[in-house]
Design an enzyme around this catalytic site. Structure first.
Site, PDB file in Angstrom:
ATOM      1  N   ASN A  30       1.851  18.754  -5.895  1.00 23.35           N
ATOM      2  CA  ASN A  30       2.602  19.511  -4.563  1.00 23.35           C
ATOM      3  C   ASN A  30       3.366  18.205  -4.317  1.00 23.35           C
ATOM      4  O   ASN A  30       3.099  17.132  -4.106  1.00 23.35           O
ATOM      5  CB  ASN A  30       1.720  20.004  -3.694  1.00 23.35           C
ATOM      6  N   SER A  75       0.602  25.125   0.213  1.00 22.30           N
ATOM      7  CA  SER A  75      -0.364  24.554  -0.774  1.00 22.30           C
ATOM      8  C   SER A  75      -1.797  24.116   0.090  1.00 22.30           C
ATOM      9  O   SER A  75      -1.815  23.915   1.239  1.00 22.30           O
ATOM     10  CB  SER A  75       0.483  23.141  -1.246  1.00 22.30           C
ATOM     11  N   SER A  76      -2.748  24.251  -0.731  1.00 23.48           N
ATOM     12  CA  SER A  76      -3.864  24.035  -0.094  1.00 23.48           C
ATOM     13  C   SER A  76      -3.923  22.632   0.527  1.00 23.48           C
ATOM     14  O   SER A  76      -4.984  22.104   1.305  1.00 23.48           O
ATOM     15  CB  SER A  76      -5.180  24.178  -0.928  1.00 23.48           C
ATOM     16  N   ASP A  77      -3.307  21.494  -0.065  1.00 25.49           N
ATOM     17  CA  ASP A  77      -3.246  20.181   0.515  1.00 25.49           C
ATOM     18  C   ASP A  77      -2.391  20.081   1.589  1.00 25.49           C
ATOM     19  O   ASP A  77      -2.125  18.907   1.961  1.00 25.49           O
ATOM     20  CB  ASP A  77      -2.892  19.208  -0.754  1.00 25.49           C
ATOM     21  N   HIS A  96       1.422  14.785  -4.381  1.00 25.20           N
ATOM     22  CA  HIS A  96       0.144  14.719  -4.609  1.00 25.20           C
ATOM     23  C   HIS A  96      -0.266  15.257  -6.189  1.00 25.20           C
ATOM     24  O   HIS A  96       0.803  16.442  -6.414  1.00 25.20           O
ATOM     25  CB  HIS A  96      -0.757  15.574  -3.827  1.00 25.20           C
ATOM     26  N   HIS A  98      -2.424  15.175 -10.126  1.00 29.60           N
ATOM     27  CA  HIS A  98      -3.846  14.767 -10.511  1.00 29.60           C
ATOM     28  C   HIS A  98      -3.406  14.240 -12.005  1.00 29.60           C
ATOM     29  O   HIS A  98      -4.078  14.386 -13.037  1.00 29.60           O
ATOM     30  CB  HIS A  98      -4.738  15.849 -10.843  1.00 29.60           C
ATOM     31  N   ASP A 121       6.732  -5.536  -9.025  1.00 35.73           N
ATOM     32  CA  ASP A 121       8.060  -4.904  -8.624  1.00 35.73           C
ATOM     33  C   ASP A 121       7.982  -3.837  -7.740  1.00 35.73           C
ATOM     34  O   ASP A 121       9.102  -3.446  -7.005  1.00 35.73           O
ATOM     35  CB  ASP A 121       8.791  -4.509 -10.059  1.00 35.73           C
ATOM     36  N   HIS A 172     -11.181  11.523  -6.420  1.00 36.88           N
ATOM     37  CA  HIS A 172     -10.037  12.612  -6.298  1.00 36.88           C
ATOM     38  C   HIS A 172      -9.013  12.449  -7.280  1.00 36.88           C
ATOM     39  O   HIS A 172      -8.799  12.413  -8.314  1.00 36.88           O
ATOM     40  CB  HIS A 172      -9.810  13.221  -4.835  1.00 36.88           C
ATOM     41  N   TYR A 230      16.390  -7.228  -6.542  1.00 37.70           N
ATOM     42  CA  TYR A 230      15.926  -6.659  -7.222  1.00 37.70           C
ATOM     43  C   TYR A 230      16.441  -5.078  -7.160  1.00 37.70           C
ATOM     44  O   TYR A 230      16.740  -4.616  -6.053  1.00 37.70           O
ATOM     45  CB  TYR A 230      14.388  -6.392  -7.159  1.00 37.70           C
TER      46      TYR A 230
END
Ligand SMILES: [Zn+2]
Length: 232
Positions: A30, A75-77, A96, A98, A121, A172, A230
């Protein structure tokens, strides 16, 4: 045109980049986009496949995690995002995922060592892995406490969230952020690449040394020094 149109569009576009970048499967992952003036963020709804998302489906939530506008469940997060926005006032986007390699390092509960200049960098320290949460935190308000687990790890190590825009949560997966949702997505893709390179490095040589201090310093100055140049 609602006052939330811009962040809904930004959150939608940023969320749609995750599957294109190969960072998520199914409904995993998400992105949120904050509006600091309005004190809210737009976040992906829970459990909706990417191909069914629309800008309008993004849920508007305040920095305490309360839904302000939206028909779907956020979202559950969401509470993790809310905690980070509330306490880290300069971030405008959070991601977030995975993603495979970054998550593998999180599962191994290891910081990602700074092995090369690609890493340097973007970050001149190892990518921090916050320890797995303790049982009280897990049994409490889990997603809310995940936000504190991240902030505590930064505090304990004396890291700045403006300097290091990525973290692994032990057992996680990664969270990244930035001034904008696009930068947060960029950081998520960079982190996955760094995680993969570091994994391969250790496979090729289990005694591969970390980047030399002189090179770390050089890359830090390229990015931050008075003569920074940079930006490839
Ligand atoms: Zn997760």
């Amino acid at each position: 045109m609602s006052k939330y149109t811009d962040i809904r569009e930004a959150a939608y576009q940023a969320n749609m980049r995750l599957p294109r970048l190969g960072l998520v499967l199914f409904t995993f992952g998400n992105v949120s986009a904050a509006d600091r003036d309005l004190g809210v963020f737009a976040i992906k709804p829970s459990g909706v496949p990417y191909e069914e998302l629309t800008p309008d489906s993004m849920v508007i939530v305040d920095f305490d995690g309360k839904t302000v506008k939206g028909k779907l469940r956020p979202s559950s997060d969401t509470l993790t995002h809310a905690v980070l926005y509330k306490h880290w006032e300069k971030i405008g986007g959070i991601v977030h995922t995975h993603s495979t390699y970054a998550t593998a390092w999180a599962q191994a509960q290891r910081d990602i060592p700074i092995f090369g200049t690609t890493h340097a960098d973007h970050n001149t320290v190892d990518v921090p892995c916050a320890p797995p949460m303790n049982d009280d935190m897990i049994q409490g308000d889990y997603e809310y406490q995940t936000g504190f687990q991240i902030m505590n790890a930064f505090r304990d190590r004396g890291l700045s969230y403006e300097e290091v825009e990525m973290v692994l949560v032990g057992n996680h997966a990664p969270f990244t952020w930035g001034k904008t949702p696009d930068k947060a997505v960029y950081n998520s893709a960079v982190l996955e690449s760094i995680a993969q390179m570091a994994y391969l490095t250790e496979q090729i040589s289990s005694v591969a040394p970390r980047l030399k201090d002189s090179l770390i310093k050089k890359h830090y100055e390229r990015k931050h020094g008075p003569n920074s140049y940079y930006g490839q």
